[in-house]
Scaffold this motif. Structure first.
Motif, PDB file in Angstrom:
ATOM      1  N   ILE A 144       0.840  -1.206   0.000  1.00 26.77           N
ATOM      2  CA  ILE A 144       0.000   0.000   0.000  1.00 26.77           C
ATOM      3  C   ILE A 144       0.870   1.250   0.000  1.00 26.77           C
ATOM      4  N   ASP A 145       1.892   1.266   0.845  1.00 22.67           N
ATOM      5  CA  ASP A 145       2.787   2.421   0.894  1.00 22.67           C
ATOM      6  C   ASP A 145       3.486   2.633  -0.450  1.00 22.67           C
ATOM      7  N   LEU A 146       3.942   1.548  -1.060  1.00 20.87           N
ATOM      8  CA  LEU A 146       4.660   1.663  -2.336  1.00 20.87           C
ATOM      9  C   LEU A 146       3.717   2.063  -3.471  1.00 20.87           C
ATOM     10  N   PHE A 147       2.528   1.480  -3.507  1.00 18.01           N
ATOM     11  CA  PHE A 147       1.560   1.876  -4.533  1.00 18.01           C
ATOM     12  C   PHE A 147       1.225   3.358  -4.398  1.00 18.01           C
ATOM     13  N   HIS A 148       1.138   3.819  -3.154  1.00 21.63           N
ATOM     14  CA  HIS A 148       0.833   5.226  -2.906  1.00 21.63           C
ATOM     15  C   HIS A 148       1.986   6.124  -3.346  1.00 21.63           C
ATOM     16  N   GLU A 149       3.207   5.732  -3.018  1.00 22.53           N
ATOM     17  CA  GLU A 149       4.372   6.572  -3.317  1.00 22.53           C
ATOM     18  C   GLU A 149       4.754   6.546  -4.794  1.00 22.53           C
ATOM     19  N   ARG A 150       4.716   5.355  -5.403  1.00 23.96           N
ATOM     20  CA  ARG A 150       5.237   5.195  -6.763  1.00 23.96           C
ATOM     21  C   ARG A 150       4.157   4.974  -7.812  1.00 23.96           C
ATOM     22  N   GLY A 151       2.982   4.542  -7.369  1.00 21.22           N
ATOM     23  CA  GLY A 151       1.957   4.103  -8.300  1.00 21.22           C
ATOM     24  C   GLY A 151       2.066   2.604  -8.526  1.00 21.22           C
ATOM     25  N   TYR A 152       0.949   2.011  -8.851  1.00 16.47           N
ATOM     26  CA  TYR A 152       0.907   0.559  -9.037  1.00 16.47           C
ATOM     27  C   TYR A 152       1.809   0.072 -10.176  1.00 16.47           C
ATOM     28  N   PRO A 153       1.777   0.696 -11.365  1.00 21.61           N
ATOM     29  CA  PRO A 153       2.602   0.179 -12.461  1.00 21.61           C
ATOM     30  C   PRO A 153       4.100   0.221 -12.170  1.00 21.61           C
ATOM     31  N   ALA A 154       4.541   1.215 -11.407  1.00 19.62           N
ATOM     32  CA  ALA A 154       5.975   1.380 -11.154  1.00 19.62           C
ATOM     33  C   ALA A 154       6.474   0.554  -9.974  1.00 19.62           C
ATOM     34  N   THR A 155       5.612  -0.172  -9.314  1.00 18.86           N
ATOM     35  CA  THR A 155       5.991  -1.000  -8.168  1.00 18.86           C
ATOM     36  C   THR A 155       6.029  -2.460  -8.582  1.00 18.86           C
ATOM     37  N   GLY A 156       7.173  -3.090  -8.376  1.00 18.62           N
ATOM     38  CA  GLY A 156       7.316  -4.495  -8.711  1.00 18.62           C
ATOM     39  C   GLY A 156       7.190  -5.379  -7.481  1.00 18.62           C
ATOM     40  N   VAL A 157       6.953  -6.646  -7.711  1.00 13.97           N
ATOM     41  CA  VAL A 157       6.881  -7.597  -6.603  1.00 13.97           C
ATOM     42  C   VAL A 157       8.194  -7.620  -5.836  1.00 13.97           C
ATOM     43  N   ASP A 158       9.310  -7.500  -6.539  1.00  9.72           N
ATOM     44  CA  ASP A 158      10.610  -7.463  -5.858  1.00  9.72           C
ATOM     45  C   ASP A 158      10.718  -6.248  -4.940  1.00  9.72           C
ATOM     46  N   ASP A 159      10.146  -5.122  -5.349  1.00 12.69           N
ATOM     47  CA  ASP A 159      10.163  -3.921  -4.507  1.00 12.69           C
ATOM     48  C   ASP A 159       9.395  -4.174  -3.207  1.00 12.69           C
ATOM     49  N   ILE A 160       8.255  -4.840  -3.333  1.00 15.08           N
ATOM     50  CA  ILE A 160       7.454  -5.143  -2.149  1.00 15.08           C
ATOM     51  C   ILE A 160       8.209  -6.106  -1.243  1.00 15.08           C
ATOM     52  N   GLY A 161       8.826  -7.123  -1.846  1.00 14.09           N
ATOM     53  CA  GLY A 161       9.611  -8.067  -1.053  1.00 14.09           C
ATOM     54  C   GLY A 161      10.754  -7.390  -0.321  1.00 14.09           C
TER      55      GLY A 161
ATOM     56  N   ALA B 272      -2.912   6.931   2.776  1.00 16.30           N
ATOM     57  CA  ALA B 272      -2.263   6.125   1.739  1.00 16.30           C
ATOM     58  C   ALA B 272      -3.226   5.090   1.180  1.00 16.30           C
ATOM     59  N   LEU B 273      -3.956   4.422   2.065  1.00 18.30           N
ATOM     60  CA  LEU B 273      -4.902   3.401   1.633  1.00 18.30           C
ATOM     61  C   LEU B 273      -6.011   4.006   0.776  1.00 18.30           C
ATOM     62  N   ILE B 274      -6.579   5.123   1.202  1.00 11.83           N
ATOM     63  CA  ILE B 274      -7.655   5.750   0.450  1.00 11.83           C
ATOM     64  C   ILE B 274      -7.145   6.267  -0.888  1.00 11.83           C
ATOM     65  N   SER B 275      -5.922   6.786  -0.911  1.00  8.94           N
ATOM     66  CA  SER B 275      -5.338   7.256  -2.164  1.00  8.94           C
ATOM     67  C   SER B 275      -5.159   6.108  -3.145  1.00  8.94           C
ATOM     68  N   VAL B 276      -4.711   4.968  -2.645  1.00  2.63           N
ATOM     69  CA  VAL B 276      -4.559   3.793  -3.515  1.00  2.63           C
ATOM     70  C   VAL B 276      -5.923   3.361  -4.042  1.00  2.63           C
TER      71      VAL B 276
END
Length: 209
Positions: free
Chosen positions: A38-55, A121-125
């Motif tokens: 959620i934090d990464l999707f909020h900061e970078r956007g969903y397309p720019a966030t990879g599974v490796d970034d979340i890991g 962050a959650l609401i923004s996502v």
């Protein structure tokens, strides 16, 4: 990789790892992954966030994420479901405790303002990234959003019987948009909850010409 991180990656948690990373217990890993996403999707956007970034954010390998979620899209879907649940719960509480159409309506507004400020962050996502879901997964979320706003529409029409359904929808959309945009803008100001609630209520009370 640390002992704690290695234990998270291979699905076990030793006593040493527990001491080193008590917040990384197996029962919490799914929640940790979701919160980081959620934090990464909020900061970078969903397309720019990879599974490796979340890991990386939770000290596990990208592939280890798939033990808990089938895909990155499933993570986004769960985040949006969480946001919808929290908003609907807030709405339900306001409906039960409110008195009269205007009192219930103000309760709806304040409840959403509070959720949007506390969970920005959650609401923004929820509001900005849901478009990346497949149409099959997005449709139920769209229906939930429509059901939520319809409750506002109905209460507004009770409070203002002189307006029709189309006018009510315009005013409700404006109020919800104002709340969402303002409450998730990371503003540093006093009494934001009261200010945003007042602005949203003024929108709902706006004359229709």
């Amino acid at each position: 990789m640390s002992d704690a991180a290695r234990s998270l990656d291979d699905g076990t948690l030793s006593d040493t790892a527990i001491d080193a990373a008590p917040s990384r217990r197996p029962s919490n890993r799914r929640e940790l992954i979701l919160a980081a996403a959620i934090d990464l999707f909020h900061e970078r956007g969903y397309p720019a966030t990879g599974v490796d970034d979340i890991g990386k954010a939770v000290d596990v390998s990208g592939p280890a994420i798939y033990r808990h979620f089938s895909s990155k899209e499933e993570i986004l879907l769960e985040a949006i479901q969480m946001a919808a649940d929290e908003v609907h719960e807030a709405n339900e509480s306001a409906r039960v405790s409110g008195s009269g159409p205007m009192g219930v309506l103000e309760g709806y507004v304040r409840a959403y303002v509070r959720v949007a400020l506390e969970r920005s962050a959650l609401i923004s996502v929820w509001t900005s990234e849901a478009r990346h879901l497949s149409s099959q997964r997005r449709s139920p979320m769209t229906r939930r959003l429509r059901a939520w706003s319809t409750e506002w529409n109905d209460e507004l029409r009770r409070a203002r019987p002189e307006i029709d359904d189309d006018d009510a929808r315009v005013l409700v959309a404006g109020a919800i948009g104002l709340i969402t945009t303002t409450a998730t803008a990371d503003l540093d100001a006093d009494s934001l909850e009261d200010r945003i609630t007042s602005m949203a209520m003024a929108t709902l009370a706006a004359p229709i010409t």
